[in-house]
Design a protein around this motif. Sequence first.
Motif, PDB file in Angstrom:
ATOM      1  N   GLY A  93     -39.004 -36.320  45.340  1.00 29.74           N
ATOM      2  CA  GLY A  93     -38.815 -34.929  44.930  1.00 29.74           C
ATOM      3  C   GLY A  93     -40.027 -34.272  44.305  1.00 29.74           C
ATOM      4  N   LYS A  94     -41.223 -34.701  44.664  1.00 33.32           N
ATOM      5  CA  LYS A  94     -42.438 -34.132  44.074  1.00 33.32           C
ATOM      6  C   LYS A  94     -42.537 -32.629  44.348  1.00 33.32           C
ATOM      7  CE  LYS A  94     -45.205 -36.935  46.301  1.00 33.32           C
ATOM      8  NZ  LYS A  94     -44.205 -37.777  46.996  1.00 33.32           N
ATOM      9  N   THR A  95     -42.398 -32.256  45.623  1.00 39.16           N
ATOM     10  CA  THR A  95     -42.500 -30.845  45.981  1.00 39.16           C
ATOM     11  C   THR A  95     -41.367 -30.046  45.370  1.00 39.16           C
ATOM     12  OG1 THR A  95     -43.517 -31.492  48.088  1.00 39.16           O
ATOM     13  CG2 THR A  95     -42.723 -29.226  47.900  1.00 39.16           C
ATOM     14  N   ALA A  96     -40.166 -30.599  45.366  1.00 36.48           N
ATOM     15  CA  ALA A  96     -39.013 -29.900  44.783  1.00 36.48           C
ATOM     16  C   ALA A  96     -39.230 -29.624  43.304  1.00 36.48           C
ATOM     17  CB  ALA A  96     -37.750 -30.729  44.994  1.00 36.48           C
ATOM     18  N   LEU A  97     -39.829 -30.557  42.583  1.00 40.55           N
ATOM     19  CA  LEU A  97     -40.103 -30.352  41.166  1.00 40.55           C
ATOM     20  C   LEU A  97     -41.102 -29.221  40.954  1.00 40.55           C
ATOM     21  CD1 LEU A  97     -40.307 -34.078  40.042  1.00 40.55           C
ATOM     22  CD2 LEU A  97     -38.636 -32.413  39.190  1.00 40.55           C
ATOM     23  N   ILE A  98     -42.158 -29.215  41.758  1.00 38.40           N
ATOM     24  CA  ILE A  98     -43.171 -28.165  41.627  1.00 38.40           C
ATOM     25  C   ILE A  98     -42.569 -26.796  41.923  1.00 38.40           C
ATOM     26  CG2 ILE A  98     -45.346 -27.273  42.553  1.00 38.40           C
ATOM     27  CD1 ILE A  98     -46.134 -30.187  43.157  1.00 38.40           C
ATOM     28  N   ILE A 134     -47.464 -37.923  32.204  1.00 37.66           N
ATOM     29  CA  ILE A 134     -46.041 -37.998  31.910  1.00 37.66           C
ATOM     30  C   ILE A 134     -45.355 -38.721  33.069  1.00 37.66           C
ATOM     31  CG2 ILE A 134     -45.989 -35.910  30.502  1.00 37.66           C
ATOM     32  CD1 ILE A 134     -44.613 -34.509  32.923  1.00 37.66           C
ATOM     33  N   LEU A 135     -44.202 -39.281  32.771  1.00 37.42           N
ATOM     34  CA  LEU A 135     -43.387 -39.949  33.777  1.00 37.42           C
ATOM     35  C   LEU A 135     -42.098 -39.147  33.942  1.00 37.42           C
ATOM     36  CD1 LEU A 135     -42.861 -42.433  35.602  1.00 37.42           C
ATOM     37  CD2 LEU A 135     -41.859 -43.553  33.597  1.00 37.42           C
ATOM     38  N   VAL A 136     -41.769 -38.820  35.183  1.00 38.89           N
ATOM     39  CA  VAL A 136     -40.564 -38.043  35.468  1.00 38.89           C
ATOM     40  C   VAL A 136     -39.624 -38.863  36.341  1.00 38.89           C
ATOM     41  CG1 VAL A 136     -39.620 -35.977  36.565  1.00 38.89           C
ATOM     42  CG2 VAL A 136     -41.753 -35.833  35.270  1.00 38.89           C
ATOM     43  N   GLY A 137     -38.427 -39.092  35.830  1.00 38.01           N
ATOM     44  CA  GLY A 137     -37.369 -39.706  36.625  1.00 38.01           C
ATOM     45  C   GLY A 137     -36.508 -38.601  37.210  1.00 38.01           C
ATOM     46  N   ASN A 138     -36.663 -38.338  38.488  1.00 41.76           N
ATOM     47  CA  ASN A 138     -35.961 -37.232  39.128  1.00 41.76           C
ATOM     48  C   ASN A 138     -34.595 -37.678  39.664  1.00 41.76           C
ATOM     49  OD1 ASN A 138     -35.694 -34.572  40.090  1.00 41.76           O
ATOM     50  ND2 ASN A 138     -36.517 -35.118  42.090  1.00 41.76           N
ATOM     51  N   LYS A 139     -33.775 -36.688  40.020  1.00 41.33           N
ATOM     52  CA  LYS A 139     -32.443 -36.878  40.614  1.00 41.33           C
ATOM     53  C   LYS A 139     -31.415 -37.383  39.605  1.00 41.33           C
ATOM     54  CE  LYS A 139     -34.509 -37.621  45.185  1.00 41.33           C
ATOM     55  NZ  LYS A 139     -34.456 -38.331  46.468  1.00 41.33           N
ATOM     56  N   SER A 140     -31.518 -36.870  38.372  1.00 47.73           N
ATOM     57  CA  SER A 140     -30.552 -37.280  37.352  1.00 47.73           C
ATOM     58  C   SER A 140     -29.160 -36.727  37.614  1.00 47.73           C
ATOM     59  CB  SER A 140     -31.024 -36.829  35.960  1.00 47.73           C
ATOM     60  OG  SER A 140     -31.098 -35.410  35.890  1.00 47.73           O
ATOM     61  N   ASP A 141     -29.029 -35.850  38.618  1.00 45.46           N
ATOM     62  CA  ASP A 141     -27.700 -35.362  39.001  1.00 45.46           C
ATOM     63  C   ASP A 141     -26.927 -36.397  39.812  1.00 45.46           C
ATOM     64  OD1 ASP A 141     -29.936 -34.556  40.801  1.00 45.46           O
ATOM     65  OD2 ASP A 141     -28.297 -33.978  42.149  1.00 45.46           O
ATOM     66  N   LEU A 142     -27.606 -37.438  40.270  1.00 43.33           N
ATOM     67  CA  LEU A 142     -26.973 -38.461  41.102  1.00 43.33           C
ATOM     68  C   LEU A 142     -26.723 -39.726  40.285  1.00 43.33           C
ATOM     69  CD1 LEU A 142     -29.169 -37.992  44.327  1.00 43.33           C
ATOM     70  CD2 LEU A 142     -26.948 -36.952  43.794  1.00 43.33           C
ATOM     71  N   LEU A 143     -25.986 -39.583  39.204  1.00 45.13           N
ATOM     72  CA  LEU A 143     -25.815 -40.689  38.269  1.00 45.13           C
ATOM     73  C   LEU A 143     -25.067 -41.867  38.882  1.00 45.13           C
ATOM     74  CD1 LEU A 143     -25.006 -38.766  34.952  1.00 45.13           C
ATOM     75  CD2 LEU A 143     -27.147 -39.852  35.640  1.00 45.13           C
ATOM     76  N   ARG A 144     -24.152 -41.596  39.807  1.00 52.51           N
ATOM     77  CA  ARG A 144     -23.395 -42.698  40.408  1.00 52.51           C
ATOM     78  C   ARG A 144     -24.268 -43.582  41.290  1.00 52.51           C
ATOM     79  NH1 ARG A 144     -17.479 -40.152  42.157  1.00 52.51           N
ATOM     80  NH2 ARG A 144     -16.818 -39.569  40.030  1.00 52.51           N
ATOM     81  N   ALA A 145     -25.398 -43.041  41.710  1.00 45.33           N
ATOM     82  CA  ALA A 145     -26.320 -43.817  42.549  1.00 45.33           C
ATOM     83  C   ALA A 145     -27.481 -44.382  41.739  1.00 45.33           C
ATOM     84  CB  ALA A 145     -26.853 -42.932  43.685  1.00 45.33           C
TER      85      ALA A 145
END
Length: 241
Positions: free
Chosen positions: A38-43, A141-152
């Motif tokens: 998700g690099k581009t999505a974050l930007i 900084i370190l970014v852990g993306n996709k925190s909306d997908l907690l079940r995965a």
Amino acid sequence: MTSSTGNFLLVPIPEFPPLDCVPSKTVKIVVLGASSVGKTALIVRFLTKRFIGDYEANTGALYSRKVTMEGEEVSLQIQDTPCVSLQDDGLYCQEQINRSIYWADGYVLVFSITERSSYRTVQPLYQHIRRIHPSANIPVILVGNKSDLLRAREVTTDEGDTLAASLGGVYFETSARENHDGVHAAFLHVCQEVVRALGGGNGEKRRGGLHLARPKSPNMQELKRRFRQVLSSKVKSTTTI
């Protein structure tokens, strides 16, 4: 090996007319990570507050913006990059990525909390940055993306915190899909760290916000075009059901 860099996008896309007063300070950020984290999505989320789910393969776009930090105008440049990967003989980086690492003042290392292999890529990637900049102060900084997908989830928040601490940085767990505020906070933090490293912070903790100028550059128009295409395709798929 050729020394030509003609195909690499390092010249900033103009954000303001040439006759405008160009900011004297430039903050250069590069976003790095494995494939599909998700690099581009974050930007895009940071710059436009929008989320676009589908992207073409990244070719290394550079986004240039005039911003205001603590009342001072700054030229902010964010370099997107192709993916890095772990192979049997170590970390694989395209030469384009090496040039981006050499060019940048600050680093956003991204992994997906739903993919442990992307998490395992971060430490070797940081070591690679260190080999390119062996003695430099590296705002990271370190970014852990996709925190909306907690079940995965495959990587815990504690693991993210621990890894960030080992890199000398801060961990942000967020979602490009659902959380603009979290994405904004992450990019603001690394920008402030770069300003301090460049001598603009006088060693003191800086507070306040980063205010983005209205997007005008050509690649911003391309993002808007793609955003409209995504919306159009969703409308078409809905009407055909």
